[in-house]
Design an enzyme around this catalytic site. Structure first.
Site, PDB file in Angstrom:
ATOM      1  N   ARG A 174       0.836  -1.208   0.000  1.00  0.00           N
ATOM      2  CA  ARG A 174       0.000   0.000   0.000  1.00  0.00           C
ATOM      3  C   ARG A 174       0.870   1.257   0.000  1.00  0.00           C
ATOM      4  O   ARG A 174       0.573   2.239   0.682  1.00  0.00           O
ATOM      5  CB  ARG A 174      -0.953   0.034   1.201  1.00  0.00           C
ATOM      6  CG  ARG A 174      -1.957  -1.111   1.251  1.00  0.00           C
ATOM      7  CD  ARG A 174      -2.947  -1.021   0.087  1.00  0.00           C
ATOM      8  NE  ARG A 174      -4.040  -1.972   0.225  1.00  0.00           N
ATOM      9  CZ  ARG A 174      -4.024  -3.218  -0.269  1.00  0.00           C
ATOM     10  NH1 ARG A 174      -2.970  -3.664  -0.941  1.00  0.00           N
ATOM     11  NH2 ARG A 174      -5.062  -4.005  -0.123  1.00  0.00           N
ATOM     12  N   SER A 247     -10.938  -0.868   2.829  1.00  0.00           N
ATOM     13  CA  SER A 247     -10.227  -0.959   4.120  1.00  0.00           C
ATOM     14  C   SER A 247      -9.875   0.448   4.588  1.00  0.00           C
ATOM     15  O   SER A 247      -9.220   1.192   3.850  1.00  0.00           O
ATOM     16  CB  SER A 247      -8.923  -1.741   3.971  1.00  0.00           C
ATOM     17  OG  SER A 247      -9.173  -3.045   3.529  1.00  0.00           O
ATOM     18  N   GLU A 343      -5.523   3.863   5.643  1.00  0.00           N
ATOM     19  CA  GLU A 343      -5.101   3.583   4.269  1.00  0.00           C
ATOM     20  C   GLU A 343      -5.508   4.730   3.341  1.00  0.00           C
ATOM     21  O   GLU A 343      -4.703   5.185   2.525  1.00  0.00           O
ATOM     22  CB  GLU A 343      -5.703   2.266   3.776  1.00  0.00           C
ATOM     23  CG  GLU A 343      -5.261   1.958   2.361  1.00  0.00           C
ATOM     24  CD  GLU A 343      -6.050   0.850   1.711  1.00  0.00           C
ATOM     25  OE1 GLU A 343      -5.815  -0.312   2.058  1.00  0.00           O
ATOM     26  OE2 GLU A 343      -6.887   1.159   0.837  1.00  0.00           O
TER      27      GLU A 343
HETATM   28  P1  FAD Z   1      -8.717   8.501  -5.257  1.00  0.00           P
HETATM   29  O1  FAD Z   1      -9.420   7.968  -4.082  1.00  0.00           O
HETATM   30  O2  FAD Z   1      -9.381   9.578  -6.021  1.00  0.00           O
HETATM   31  O3  FAD Z   1      -7.267   8.989  -4.820  1.00  0.00           O
HETATM   32  C1  FAD Z   1      -6.453   8.176  -4.027  1.00  0.00           C
HETATM   33  C2  FAD Z   1      -5.065   8.817  -3.954  1.00  0.00           C
HETATM   34  O4  FAD Z   1      -4.483   8.821  -5.243  1.00  0.00           O
HETATM   35  C3  FAD Z   1      -5.084  10.280  -3.516  1.00  0.00           C
HETATM   36  O5  FAD Z   1      -3.902  10.525  -2.785  1.00  0.00           O
HETATM   37  C4  FAD Z   1      -5.047  11.049  -4.818  1.00  0.00           C
HETATM   38  O6  FAD Z   1      -4.443  12.330  -4.647  1.00  0.00           O
HETATM   39  C5  FAD Z   1      -4.179  10.147  -5.659  1.00  0.00           C
HETATM   40  N1  FAD Z   1      -4.462  10.191  -7.101  1.00  0.00           N
HETATM   41  C6  FAD Z   1      -5.610   9.811  -7.724  1.00  0.00           C
HETATM   42  N2  FAD Z   1      -5.458   9.898  -9.055  1.00  0.00           N
HETATM   43  C7  FAD Z   1      -4.187  10.348  -9.272  1.00  0.00           C
HETATM   44  C8  FAD Z   1      -3.425  10.644 -10.434  1.00  0.00           C
HETATM   45  N3  FAD Z   1      -3.915  10.493 -11.679  1.00  0.00           N
HETATM   46  N4  FAD Z   1      -2.155  11.084 -10.278  1.00  0.00           N
HETATM   47  C9  FAD Z   1      -1.618  11.237  -9.037  1.00  0.00           C
HETATM   48  N5  FAD Z   1      -2.295  10.994  -7.910  1.00  0.00           N
HETATM   49  C10 FAD Z   1      -3.559  10.533  -8.032  1.00  0.00           C
HETATM   50  N6  FAD Z   1      -7.572  -0.858  -2.684  1.00  0.00           N
HETATM   51  C11 FAD Z   1      -6.745  -1.922  -2.798  1.00  0.00           C
HETATM   52  O7  FAD Z   1      -5.521  -1.749  -2.933  1.00  0.00           O
HETATM   53  N7  FAD Z   1      -7.233  -3.199  -2.762  1.00  0.00           N
HETATM   54  C12 FAD Z   1      -8.536  -3.476  -2.627  1.00  0.00           C
HETATM   55  O8  FAD Z   1      -8.937  -4.632  -2.592  1.00  0.00           O
HETATM   56  C13 FAD Z   1      -9.442  -2.379  -2.508  1.00  0.00           C
HETATM   57  N8  FAD Z   1     -10.767  -2.587  -2.344  1.00  0.00           N
HETATM   58  C14 FAD Z   1     -11.608  -1.533  -2.219  1.00  0.00           C
HETATM   59  C15 FAD Z   1     -12.971  -1.799  -2.074  1.00  0.00           C
HETATM   60  C16 FAD Z   1     -13.873  -0.752  -1.956  1.00  0.00           C
HETATM   61  C17 FAD Z   1     -15.346  -1.060  -1.792  1.00  0.00           C
HETATM   62  C18 FAD Z   1     -13.410   0.596  -2.003  1.00  0.00           C
HETATM   63  C19 FAD Z   1     -14.379   1.730  -1.903  1.00  0.00           C
HETATM   64  C20 FAD Z   1     -12.047   0.860  -2.133  1.00  0.00           C
HETATM   65  C21 FAD Z   1     -11.136  -0.208  -2.241  1.00  0.00           C
HETATM   66  N9  FAD Z   1      -9.755   0.013  -2.393  1.00  0.00           N
HETATM   67  C22 FAD Z   1      -8.900  -1.055  -2.536  1.00  0.00           C
HETATM   68  C23 FAD Z   1      -9.199   1.377  -2.406  1.00  0.00           C
HETATM   69  C24 FAD Z   1      -9.295   2.078  -3.790  1.00  0.00           C
HETATM   70  O9  FAD Z   1     -10.164   1.384  -4.638  1.00  0.00           O
HETATM   71  C25 FAD Z   1      -7.922   2.178  -4.461  1.00  0.00           C
HETATM   72  O10 FAD Z   1      -7.005   2.833  -3.642  1.00  0.00           O
HETATM   73  C26 FAD Z   1      -8.006   2.928  -5.801  1.00  0.00           C
HETATM   74  O11 FAD Z   1      -6.796   2.785  -6.497  1.00  0.00           O
HETATM   75  C27 FAD Z   1      -8.322   4.403  -5.628  1.00  0.00           C
HETATM   76  O12 FAD Z   1      -8.600   4.945  -6.901  1.00  0.00           O
HETATM   77  P2  FAD Z   1      -9.317   6.357  -7.058  1.00  0.00           P
HETATM   78  O13 FAD Z   1      -9.266   6.731  -8.495  1.00  0.00           O
HETATM   79  O14 FAD Z   1     -10.650   6.305  -6.445  1.00  0.00           O
HETATM   80  O15 FAD Z   1      -8.338   7.294  -6.229  1.00  0.00           O
HETATM   81  N1  EPU Z   2     -11.234 -10.619   9.706  1.00  0.00           N
HETATM   82  C1  EPU Z   2     -11.845 -10.427  10.930  1.00  0.00           C
HETATM   83  N2  EPU Z   2     -13.022  -9.729  10.938  1.00  0.00           N
HETATM   84  C2  EPU Z   2     -13.588  -9.235   9.814  1.00  0.00           C
HETATM   85  C3  EPU Z   2     -12.944  -9.430   8.583  1.00  0.00           C
HETATM   86  C4  EPU Z   2     -11.759 -10.119   8.551  1.00  0.00           C
HETATM   87  O1  EPU Z   2     -11.367 -10.869  11.960  1.00  0.00           O
HETATM   88  O2  EPU Z   2     -14.652  -8.611   9.922  1.00  0.00           O
HETATM   89  C5  EPU Z   2      -9.950 -11.373   9.688  1.00  0.00           C
HETATM   90  C6  EPU Z   2     -10.156 -12.829   9.263  1.00  0.00           C
HETATM   91  O3  EPU Z   2      -9.313 -13.626  10.058  1.00  0.00           O
HETATM   92  C7  EPU Z   2      -9.650 -12.849   7.828  1.00  0.00           C
HETATM   93  C8  EPU Z   2      -8.554 -11.786   7.873  1.00  0.00           C
HETATM   94  O4  EPU Z   2      -9.057 -10.789   8.759  1.00  0.00           O
HETATM   95  O5  EPU Z   2      -9.136 -14.083   7.460  1.00  0.00           O
HETATM   96  C9  EPU Z   2      -8.270 -11.163   6.523  1.00  0.00           C
HETATM   97  O6  EPU Z   2      -9.502 -10.645   5.982  1.00  0.00           O
HETATM   98  P1  EPU Z   2      -9.628 -10.336   4.411  1.00  0.00           P
HETATM   99  O7  EPU Z   2      -9.268 -11.537   3.615  1.00  0.00           O
HETATM  100  O8  EPU Z   2     -10.946  -9.722   4.180  1.00  0.00           O
HETATM  101  O9  EPU Z   2      -8.466  -9.306   4.141  1.00  0.00           O
HETATM  102  P2  EPU Z   2      -8.041  -7.964   4.875  1.00  0.00           P
HETATM  103  O10 EPU Z   2      -6.653  -8.164   5.377  1.00  0.00           O
HETATM  104  O11 EPU Z   2      -9.039  -7.509   5.862  1.00  0.00           O
HETATM  105  C10 EPU Z   2      -6.931  -7.036   2.720  1.00  0.00           C
HETATM  106  C11 EPU Z   2      -6.888  -5.736   2.001  1.00  0.00           C
HETATM  107  C12 EPU Z   2      -8.112  -5.572   1.117  1.00  0.00           C
HETATM  108  C13 EPU Z   2      -8.135  -6.721   0.114  1.00  0.00           C
HETATM  109  C14 EPU Z   2      -8.207  -8.032   0.877  1.00  0.00           C
HETATM  110  C15 EPU Z   2      -8.159  -9.246  -0.035  1.00  0.00           C
HETATM  111  C16 EPU Z   2      -5.616  -4.213   3.387  1.00  0.00           C
HETATM  112  C17 EPU Z   2      -5.654  -3.053   4.307  1.00  0.00           C
HETATM  113  N3  EPU Z   2      -6.793  -4.630   2.937  1.00  0.00           N
HETATM  114  O12 EPU Z   2      -8.021  -6.969   3.627  1.00  0.00           O
HETATM  115  O13 EPU Z   2      -7.967  -4.362   0.399  1.00  0.00           O
HETATM  116  O14 EPU Z   2      -9.255  -6.620  -0.745  1.00  0.00           O
HETATM  117  O15 EPU Z   2      -7.077  -8.107   1.788  1.00  0.00           O
HETATM  118  O16 EPU Z   2      -6.876  -9.368  -0.526  1.00  0.00           O
HETATM  119  O17 EPU Z   2      -4.535  -4.721   3.082  1.00  0.00           O
HETATM  120  C18 EPU Z   2      -8.446  -2.047   0.523  1.00  0.00           C
HETATM  121  O18 EPU Z   2      -7.224  -1.873   0.497  1.00  0.00           O
HETATM  122  O19 EPU Z   2      -9.253  -1.091   0.533  1.00  0.00           O
HETATM  123  C19 EPU Z   2      -8.957  -3.405   0.517  1.00  0.00           C
HETATM  124  C20 EPU Z   2     -10.262  -3.690   0.567  1.00  0.00           C
END
Ligand code: FAD
Ligand code: EPU
Length: 349
Positions: A174, A247, A343
């Protein structure tokens, strides 16, 4: 009401613009100025616009990883550029350049439809292509760093266009050089390299079980994509229904000895080994163990589906969401001695 919308070739500029539909936490914040760029070549002209000349811009994609604590008093710039270009292969590997304004999930689905696997575990991550390298998006055992060949960016300090190699992006969990220097480089495009010889990664907890439920024992990339979609849809609230930014905290990485002591006291605590003898802990587990899963104060809360997801039940302000998140962080710190780090980017001012 928005006013003074200026439309020039390649960009629009609006004064006093609502950001409510531009952040997935659905915070009702406003920006003093909002610039939307449709043609990357017009970025210098937009920055030279009289109203923006002395304003440091905030870069925004689709707002799925930001928390606006209040109104933004400066100028928010967002790229709406489109375009996917197939580059000459490198050996057998496919190489593709994609504009920052494209939606990440659309791009993943496009690569799979073209028969170029690799990104299947990263399906359904919200947001723009331009933001993907920012925090080195990751899911289900895969990170985008594994496929990024280069990142093109406009340097707001020097007004030069520059290309970062994968190594120059300094990717981490991240993390990247871009995340550590917000608003320095406007990412305009990325190029990915997708190996033709590819074995899908299915060892992340729950993925194999999901594939087994689907009756698949030799998964092709599109099966993995389908399984990831099913898991994500079940585990994470849909921002279109309930405001959230995925997250809200990173999984904390702490020294191995500290983790071993915590594990001794709490044998159920999920841990993964990290670089340099460190250990990554599950932030969701720590939050749930503190009784915060499903907790709600006014319209700010923690999802009852996933303990790592801060949610806006309707009309929480950014300040209320941030105050609530800090209380959760303090509760975890008091109980376990582990300080959670947000995050999403916290934007205050
Ligand atoms: P924004 O939220 O608009 O911006 C995020 C950051 O990037 C800010 O600092 C902004 O200034 C910068 N930025 C945006 N665009 C640019 C650009 N073109 N140039 C320079 N800087 C820029 N993330 C994960 O890693 N894994 C996941 O599994 C994951 N699951 C998610 C699930 C949900 C339901 C949600 C809501 C979010 C999740 N995220 C996850 C976080 C998010 O989707 C990612 O971080 C995504 O890349 C953000 O994209 P955005 O365009 O919305 O960026
Ligand atoms: N868990 C709990 N309670 C909950 C949910 C999860 O105790 O309510 C525990 C369980 O033991 C589970 C473990 O957490 O096995 C891991 O959960 P999960 O697989 O959902 O992954 P996470 O570590 O919570 C990370 C990323 C997610 C990404 C998933 C899948 C971060 C901060 N988050 O979540 O990314 O989608 O793994 O790879 O690293 C995001 O960055 O926004 C994001 C959603």
């Amino acid at each position: 009401m928005p006013s003074n919308a200026t439309v020039a070739d390649g960009f629009t500029l609006t004064e006093n613009a609502s950001l409510r539909d531009r952040n997935t936490l659905r915070v009702d914040a406003r920006a003093r100025w909002l610039g939307e760029v449709h043609d990357a070549a017009t970025i210098p002209a937009l920055l030279d616009h009289a109203t923006l000349r002395d304003v440091a811009p905030l870069l925004l994609g689709e707002g799925s990883n930001v928390l606006f604590v209040g109104d933004y008093r400066g100028a928010v710039l967002t790229l709406k550029t489109r375009g996917v270009e197939v580059l000459p292969n490198a050996g057998d590997d496919a190489r593709i350049r994609v504009a920052a304004g494209e939606r990440w999930d659309d791009f993943v689905r496009w690569t799979l439809a073209q028969g170029s696997p690799g990104l299947e575990n990263l399906i359904l991550i919200p947001g723009s292509v331009g933001a993907a390298p920012m925090q080195n998006i990751g899911a289900y055992g895969v990170e985008v760093r594994q496929f990024v060949e280069s990142v093109e960016a406009f340097d707001l300090a020097t007004r030069q266009t520059t290309t970062f190699t994968n190594a120059e992006c300094e990717f981490g969990y991240r993390d990247s050089i871009f995340k550590r220097n917000p608003d320095r480089w406007l990412i305009t495009a990325i190029s990915v390299r997708l190996p033709r010889a590819h074995t899908p990664r299915v060892d992340y907890a729950g993925l194999q079980e999901e594939l087994a439920r689907m009756g698949i024992d030799k998964p092709a990339p599109f099966h993995v994509a389908e399984a990831v979609v099913a898991l994500r849809t079940r585990k994470l609230p849909d921002p279109a229904v309930l405001g959230n930014a995925g997250s809200f905290f990173k999984n904390p990485v702490i020294p191995g000895a500290q983790a071993a002591a915590l594990r001794h006291e709490h044998p159920q605590l999920p841990c993964w080994s990290a670089a340099d003898g460190n250990t990554k802990l599950s932030a969701a587990w720590l939050i749930e163990a503190c009784g915060c899963k499903g907790l709600r104060e006014g319209d700010a809360g923690i999802s009852n589906r996933h303990a790592l997801v801060l949610v806006n039940h309707g009309h929480a302000t950014g300040a209320q969401l941030w105050a609530f998140a800090q209380r959760v962080r303090d509760t975890v710190h008091a109980r376990f001695g582990v300080l959670l780090e947000p995050e999403p980017r916290i934007i205050d001012g």
